[in-house]
Design an enzyme around this catalytic site. Sequence first.
Site, mmCIF file in Angstrom:
data_model
loop_
_atom_site.group_PDB
_atom_site.id
_atom_site.type_symbol
_atom_site.label_atom_id
_atom_site.label_comp_id
_atom_site.label_asym_id
_atom_site.label_seq_id
_atom_site.Cartn_x
_atom_site.Cartn_y
_atom_site.Cartn_z
ATOM 1 N N CYS A 1 20.013 46.809 34.387
ATOM 2 C CA CYS A 1 20.423 45.695 33.518
ATOM 3 C C CYS A 1 19.637 45.807 32.220
ATOM 4 O O CYS A 1 18.408 45.741 32.236
ATOM 5 C CB CYS A 1 20.158 44.355 34.200
ATOM 6 S SG CYS A 1 20.438 42.925 33.115
ATOM 7 N N ASP B 1 7.982 19.545 30.513
ATOM 8 C CA ASP B 1 8.872 20.703 30.575
ATOM 9 C C ASP B 1 9.571 20.698 31.941
ATOM 10 O O ASP B 1 9.249 21.501 32.821
ATOM 11 C CB ASP B 1 8.073 21.996 30.367
ATOM 12 C CG ASP B 1 8.948 23.236 30.387
ATOM 13 O OD1 ASP B 1 10.179 23.106 30.274
ATOM 14 O OD2 ASP B 1 8.397 24.350 30.530
ATOM 15 N N CYS C 1 15.274 23.298 29.232
ATOM 16 C CA CYS C 1 16.173 24.444 29.360
ATOM 17 C C CYS C 1 17.610 23.998 29.577
ATOM 18 O O CYS C 1 18.473 24.821 29.901
ATOM 19 C CB CYS C 1 15.720 25.357 30.508
ATOM 20 S SG CYS C 1 15.716 24.540 32.122
#
Length: 389
Positions: free
Chosen positions: A126, A321, A347
Site C-alpha cells: 500500500c 481529542d 477526527c
Amino acid sequence: MARTAEGPVFVRYGLPGEELRLDAEGRIAKIVTASAERAEPFCPAFGRCGGCAMQHMDVLAYARWKQEGVQRALAKADLDCPVEPTIIAHGLGRRRAVIHVRFGPGGPVAGFMAAGSHNLEALDACPVLAPELKEAFAVARAVTVPLAGRNKPLDVQITATQNGLDVDIRGHGPADAQERLRLTEAAGRLGLARLSVHRDVIVERLQPVIDVDGVPVILPPRAFLQATAEAEAILGRMVVEAVGKAKAVADLFCGVGPFALRLAQRSRVHAADDGKDAVAALERAARSRQGLKPVTTEARDLFRRPLLPQELAAFDCVVMDPPRAGAEAQARQIAASKLRHVVSVSCDLQSFVRDALILTAAGFRLERVTPVDQFSWSRHIELVGDFRR
C-alpha cells in the site's frame, strides 16, 4: 453529482465540470472531457480498494476540497469562523494499519475491504503506508497462519515503532498453548518487537517505543496513535501554540500523551482517558523525563463521567481529542462551567460541529479552525478548533 430530470446522480470518481459517459449502474464508462484537476491515481488498486477515495484529484485541488468541506459544514450550522488552508500531514505515510485476513484454500489472504462492500481486496503493498510497513501484508499473513484452524476472520493491527513492528490480532479469541507456541515462533522469524492477541501479549522481544518530542513512550498493546508521525508533530505544535501561557491544563482523551507530554514542558497537566494502559504508559513516560512540569493522570470514562464544572475550575484551558463519537457529555459540562478556553482536536467533522454548537450556545467563540490532513486521499479530515469566551 449530476442533476438530471430523474433526480441527482452520484458519480464515484467524477470531478466538477467534467463531461462523463456513464454505464447503466452510474459508473464512469468514458471521460469525454476531463477536469484540469484530474490526476492519474498512483496506486494500481485504486477504485477497487476502499481505503482511498480521492487519488484521481490533483493534490492542490484535493487540499482545497477538504478545506471547503469544513467551511460548508460550519456554515450550514451557522458557525461563523475562518477556516485555515488544509495542512498536508502525510509525511512518510501512515505508521499503523489494520489489515483484514481471511482464510481460503490457498492459505491466508490479507488486504483491505473493497470500495463500497465487505469483500476483501487482496493486497501485497500500500503506497500510503510508511516505509516501515512495506511488508505489513506479508506479516499479517504470516502471523495468522498459526490461527488458521478456527477459520475465523481476523483483523491485524500493525504499528511501526522505533524497535520494530508491534502486532495485535483481533477476532480469534484467547490463544491456546499450542497456538501461543506457534505464534511465538512466527514472531521470532519475522523479527517483531511484540505480538499480542486481543491485547494479551504472546511475546515481547523488544519494547515498542515511540518518541514524543524527545520523551520515549512504551506503547501498550493495540495503542491508539495519530495516523502519521508528521500529523502528531503538527497537531502537537498547534495545540501547544493555542494553549499558550496557560499554567494549568486538562488533557482529556489523552491517550499515551502526545499533547500532555508536550504541554508539560510549560504547563501543569492533568491527563485523563478511559484507557488504563494508555494512561499508565503516559505516567511512566512523564516520570522518565526530567524538567517537565507536574503531570497527573486519571483513568476515567469521560463519556459516562466527564469532568464536572467544579473540577474544571482548577484549569486555565482544556484540550480534548475524543474519538469519532465526539465529546458531547464533556462539552455540556464545559458549557456549564466558568472555563474560558478550549482547544478541540477532532477526527470527525459531524461530531466536531455538534460539540461546537454546545460550546458556542454557552458563550464560547470558535475563533479558528484548521484542517489537518493525515488521512491522505480519504474522505476524512482532522480538525483543530480554538474556542474562547
